[in-house]
Scaffold this motif. Structure first.
Motif, PDB file in Angstrom:
ATOM      1  N   VAL A  17      13.773   1.598  -8.072  1.00 32.53           N
ATOM      2  CA  VAL A  17      14.898   0.484  -8.417  1.00 32.53           C
ATOM      3  C   VAL A  17      16.016   0.970  -9.351  1.00 32.53           C
ATOM      4  N   ALA A  18      15.574   1.868 -10.393  1.00 32.35           N
ATOM      5  CA  ALA A  18      16.653   2.423 -11.106  1.00 32.35           C
ATOM      6  C   ALA A  18      17.419   3.495 -10.221  1.00 32.35           C
ATOM      7  N   ILE A  19      17.010   4.208  -9.362  1.00 31.05           N
ATOM      8  CA  ILE A  19      17.623   4.968  -8.558  1.00 31.05           C
ATOM      9  C   ILE A  19      18.757   4.298  -7.588  1.00 31.05           C
ATOM     10  N   GLN A  20      17.883   2.983  -7.120  1.00 34.27           N
ATOM     11  CA  GLN A  20      18.963   2.402  -6.122  1.00 34.27           C
ATOM     12  C   GLN A  20      20.130   1.583  -6.523  1.00 34.27           C
ATOM     13  N   ARG A  21      19.989   1.424  -7.974  1.00 33.68           N
ATOM     14  CA  ARG A  21      21.028   0.660  -8.641  1.00 33.68           C
ATOM     15  C   ARG A  21      22.258   1.883  -9.183  1.00 33.68           C
ATOM     16  N   ALA A  22      21.795   2.914  -9.413  1.00 32.97           N
ATOM     17  CA  ALA A  22      22.757   3.859  -9.816  1.00 32.97           C
ATOM     18  C   ALA A  22      23.950   4.488  -8.979  1.00 32.97           C
ATOM     19  N   ASP A  23      25.080   4.554  -9.858  1.00 37.44           N
ATOM     20  CA  ASP A  23      26.147   5.198  -8.974  1.00 37.44           C
ATOM     21  C   ASP A  23      26.425   6.495  -9.333  1.00 37.44           C
ATOM     22  N   LEU A  24      25.579   6.874 -10.331  1.00 40.11           N
ATOM     23  CA  LEU A  24      25.432   8.400 -10.648  1.00 40.11           C
ATOM     24  C   LEU A  24      24.272   9.060 -11.410  1.00 40.11           C
ATOM     25  N   LEU A  25      23.490   9.915 -10.352  1.00 41.42           N
ATOM     26  CA  LEU A  25      22.401  10.465 -10.581  1.00 41.42           C
ATOM     27  C   LEU A  25      22.642  12.041 -11.268  1.00 41.42           C
ATOM     28  N   VAL A  26      22.065  12.230 -12.525  1.00 44.04           N
ATOM     29  CA  VAL A  26      22.390  13.555 -13.043  1.00 44.04           C
ATOM     30  C   VAL A  26      20.968  14.134 -13.202  1.00 44.04           C
ATOM     31  N   VAL A  27      20.721  15.433 -12.338  1.00 46.55           N
ATOM     32  CA  VAL A  27      19.516  16.067 -12.286  1.00 46.55           C
ATOM     33  C   VAL A  27      19.518  16.921 -13.436  1.00 46.55           C
ATOM     34  N   CYS A  28      18.699  17.026 -14.385  1.00 50.04           N
ATOM     35  CA  CYS A  28      18.758  17.913 -15.499  1.00 50.04           C
ATOM     36  C   CYS A  28      17.493  18.641 -15.942  1.00 50.04           C
ATOM     37  N   GLY A  29      17.315  20.006 -15.983  1.00 47.70           N
ATOM     38  CA  GLY A  29      16.282  20.824 -16.477  1.00 47.70           C
ATOM     39  C   GLY A  29      14.961  20.673 -15.527  1.00 47.70           C
ATOM     40  N   THR A  30      15.263  20.344 -14.123  1.00 47.68           N
ATOM     41  CA  THR A  30      14.278  20.467 -13.149  1.00 47.68           C
ATOM     42  C   THR A  30      14.849  21.010 -11.692  1.00 47.68           C
ATOM     43  N   SER A  31      13.983  21.807 -11.209  1.00 48.95           N
ATOM     44  CA  SER A  31      14.418  22.355  -9.817  1.00 48.95           C
ATOM     45  C   SER A  31      14.081  21.551  -8.662  1.00 48.95           C
ATOM     46  N   LEU A  32      13.389  20.231  -8.778  1.00 50.01           N
ATOM     47  CA  LEU A  32      13.109  19.182  -8.001  1.00 50.01           C
ATOM     48  C   LEU A  32      12.214  20.200  -6.885  1.00 50.01           C
ATOM     49  N   VAL A  33      11.084  20.565  -7.087  1.00 51.07           N
ATOM     50  CA  VAL A  33      10.168  21.051  -6.382  1.00 51.07           C
ATOM     51  C   VAL A  33       8.791  20.615  -6.202  1.00 51.07           C
ATOM     52  N   VAL A  34       8.866  19.594  -7.366  1.00 47.63           N
ATOM     53  CA  VAL A  34       7.547  18.780  -7.498  1.00 47.63           C
ATOM     54  C   VAL A  34       7.468  17.605  -6.665  1.00 47.63           C
ATOM     55  N   TYR A  35       6.512  16.798  -5.727  1.00 44.59           N
ATOM     56  CA  TYR A  35       7.001  15.841  -5.378  1.00 44.59           C
ATOM     57  C   TYR A  35       5.613  14.818  -5.697  1.00 44.59           C
ATOM     58  N   PRO A  36       6.101  13.518  -5.830  1.00 47.04           N
ATOM     59  CA  PRO A  36       6.764  12.885  -5.165  1.00 47.04           C
ATOM     60  C   PRO A  36       8.327  12.887  -6.108  1.00 47.04           C
ATOM     61  N   PHE A  37       8.232  13.555  -7.077  1.00 44.34           N
ATOM     62  CA  PHE A  37       9.362  13.146  -8.036  1.00 44.34           C
ATOM     63  C   PHE A  37      10.777  13.753  -7.107  1.00 44.34           C
ATOM     64  N   ALA A  38      10.673  14.623  -6.597  1.00 45.29           N
ATOM     65  CA  ALA A  38      11.829  15.245  -5.798  1.00 45.29           C
ATOM     66  C   ALA A  38      12.182  14.216  -4.625  1.00 45.29           C
ATOM     67  N   ASP A  39      11.511  13.454  -4.259  1.00 43.01           N
ATOM     68  CA  ASP A  39      11.845  12.421  -3.124  1.00 43.01           C
ATOM     69  C   ASP A  39      12.738  11.423  -3.507  1.00 43.01           C
ATOM     70  N   LEU A  40      12.783  11.108  -4.982  1.00 45.37           N
ATOM     71  CA  LEU A  40      13.403  10.001  -5.605  1.00 45.37           C
ATOM     72  C   LEU A  40      14.828   9.881  -5.102  1.00 45.37           C
ATOM     73  N   LEU A  41      15.517  11.180  -4.939  1.00 47.01           N
ATOM     74  CA  LEU A  41      16.972  10.964  -4.535  1.00 47.01           C
ATOM     75  C   LEU A  41      17.146  10.446  -3.275  1.00 47.01           C
ATOM     76  N   GLU A  42      16.242  10.172  -2.412  1.00 44.16           N
ATOM     77  CA  GLU A  42      16.328   9.911  -1.024  1.00 44.16           C
ATOM     78  C   GLU A  42      16.497   8.254  -0.972  1.00 44.16           C
ATOM     79  N   TYR A  43      16.185   7.662  -2.177  1.00 48.87           N
ATOM     80  CA  TYR A  43      16.481   6.216  -2.363  1.00 48.87           C
ATOM     81  C   TYR A  43      17.947   5.867  -2.997  1.00 48.87           C
ATOM     82  N   ARG A  44      18.810   6.808  -3.129  1.00 50.64           N
ATOM     83  CA  ARG A  44      20.032   6.433  -3.971  1.00 50.64           C
ATOM     84  C   ARG A  44      20.941   5.799  -2.912  1.00 50.64           C
TER      85      ARG A  44
END
Length: 232
Positions: free
Chosen positions: A169-196
Motif C-alpha cells: 500500500v505504501a509503495i502504491q501511494r508513493a510518487d517517489l521511491l528512494v532505494v538506499c543501502g540495498t542492492s535489491l537482490v533479496v526477494y520478496p523485498f526486491a519485488d516491491l518496486l513492481e507495485y509502484r
C-alpha cells in the motif's frame, strides 16, 4: 538532479533501505567481504527455521553475532525519520537492527519487512516483548523453559500477510521511491518496486550502479554524505 531536488518535488516518499544504511552506525553488512555471512557454514541454513528447530544452539551462536546494541542511528536514519514525522515519508526496511525506530520514525510510517532482532518471544508459551539482554544471556525462557527467538523472518518462513500488505500500500501511494543501502537482490523485498504507480519516480542512492527498472535514476555516492546535506 540531486537528492534534495527529488525530495522537494515529491508529495509521498517511500524509502526502501538495507544494510548499507547502517554501516555508518558501525554495523557490518552481511554479504560483502568480511561481512557476517563470510563464515564456513551457509547463513541460509544457520538462519533457517530448520536450524532453529533441529540445532537451536547453533542457531543461537550465530544470531548472537548479529547484535550491536551500542549502535546509534546515523544521519541517514535521522533525516528519513524527520521526513516521516512530517507525514511526507514512509520507510520499508530490510534491516532488523531497530535503528529506524530508534531514530524516531513513527510506528505507522515504518515497515520492518524482515522483523526486529530486539523483539524477543518464547516459542513455547508465546510470551512476547521479552528482554533481548536476557536472550543474549540465555536462549531458554526462565518462565516456562521454552526456547526464545528473535522476531525476525528466517529462511523457510514467509513475510506475514499484514506486513506485506502495508508495504505494498505504501509503495502504491508513493510518487517517489528512494532505494538506499540495498542492492535489491533479496526477494520478496526486491519485488516491491513492481507495485509502484507508473508515474512514480525511482531513485537509487548507492556507491555502485544497480540493476533497476527502466526509467529509474541513480545517484552514485556516499549515502551519509548525501543525507547530511538534506534540508527537511
Amino acid at each position: 538532479m540531486d537528492l534534495q531536488t527529488y525530495l522537494d518535488q515529491a508529495q509521498k516518499i517511500v524509502f526502501l533501505t538495507g544494510a548499507g544504511v547502517s554501516t555508518a552506525s558501525g554495523i557490518p553488512d552481511y554479504r560483502s567481504k568480511g561481512g557476517l555471512y563470510g563464515g564456513k557454514e551457509r547463513p541460509e541454513y544457520l538462519l533457517s527455521r530448520t536450524c532453529l528447530a533441529k540445532e537451536p544452539q547453533k542457531f543461537y551462536a550465530f544470531v548472537q553475532k548479529m547484535y550491536y546494541p551500542k549502535a546509534q542511528p546515523n544521519v541517514i536514519h535521522q533525516k528519513m525519520a524527520q521526513l516521516a514525522q512530517k507525514g511526507r515519508a514512509k520507510i520499508i526496511t530490510q534491516n532488523i537492527d531497530d535503528l529506524h525506530r530508534q531514530a524516531g520514525t513513527p510506528e505507522d510510517c515504518l515497515v520492518e519487512f524482515h522483523g526486529n532482532l530486539y523483539e524477543i518471544f518464547c516459542q513455547k508459551c508465546g510470551q512476547r516483548h521479552l528482554s533481548y539482554q536476557d536472550y543474549l544471556a540465555s536462549p531458554i525462557h526462565i518462565g516456562c523453559g521454552g526456547i526464545l527467538r528473535p522476531d525476525i523472518i528466517l529462511y523457510e518462513e514467509g513475510i506475514p500477510t499484514s506486513r506485506l500488505q502495508r508495504a505494498i500500500v505504501a509503495i502504491q501511494r508513493a510518487d517517489l521511491l528512494v532505494v538506499c543501502g540495498t542492492s535489491l537482490v533479496v526477494y520478496p523485498f526486491a519485488d516491491l518496486l513492481e507495485y509502484r504507480q507508473s508515474r512514480a519516480q525511482v531513485v537509487a542512492l548507492n556507491r555502485e550502479a544497480l540493476s533497476l527498472p527502466r526509467g529509474a535514476q541513480q545517484i552514485i555516492g556516499d549515502a551519509r554524505e548525501q543525507f547530511a546535506q538534506v534540508r527537511v
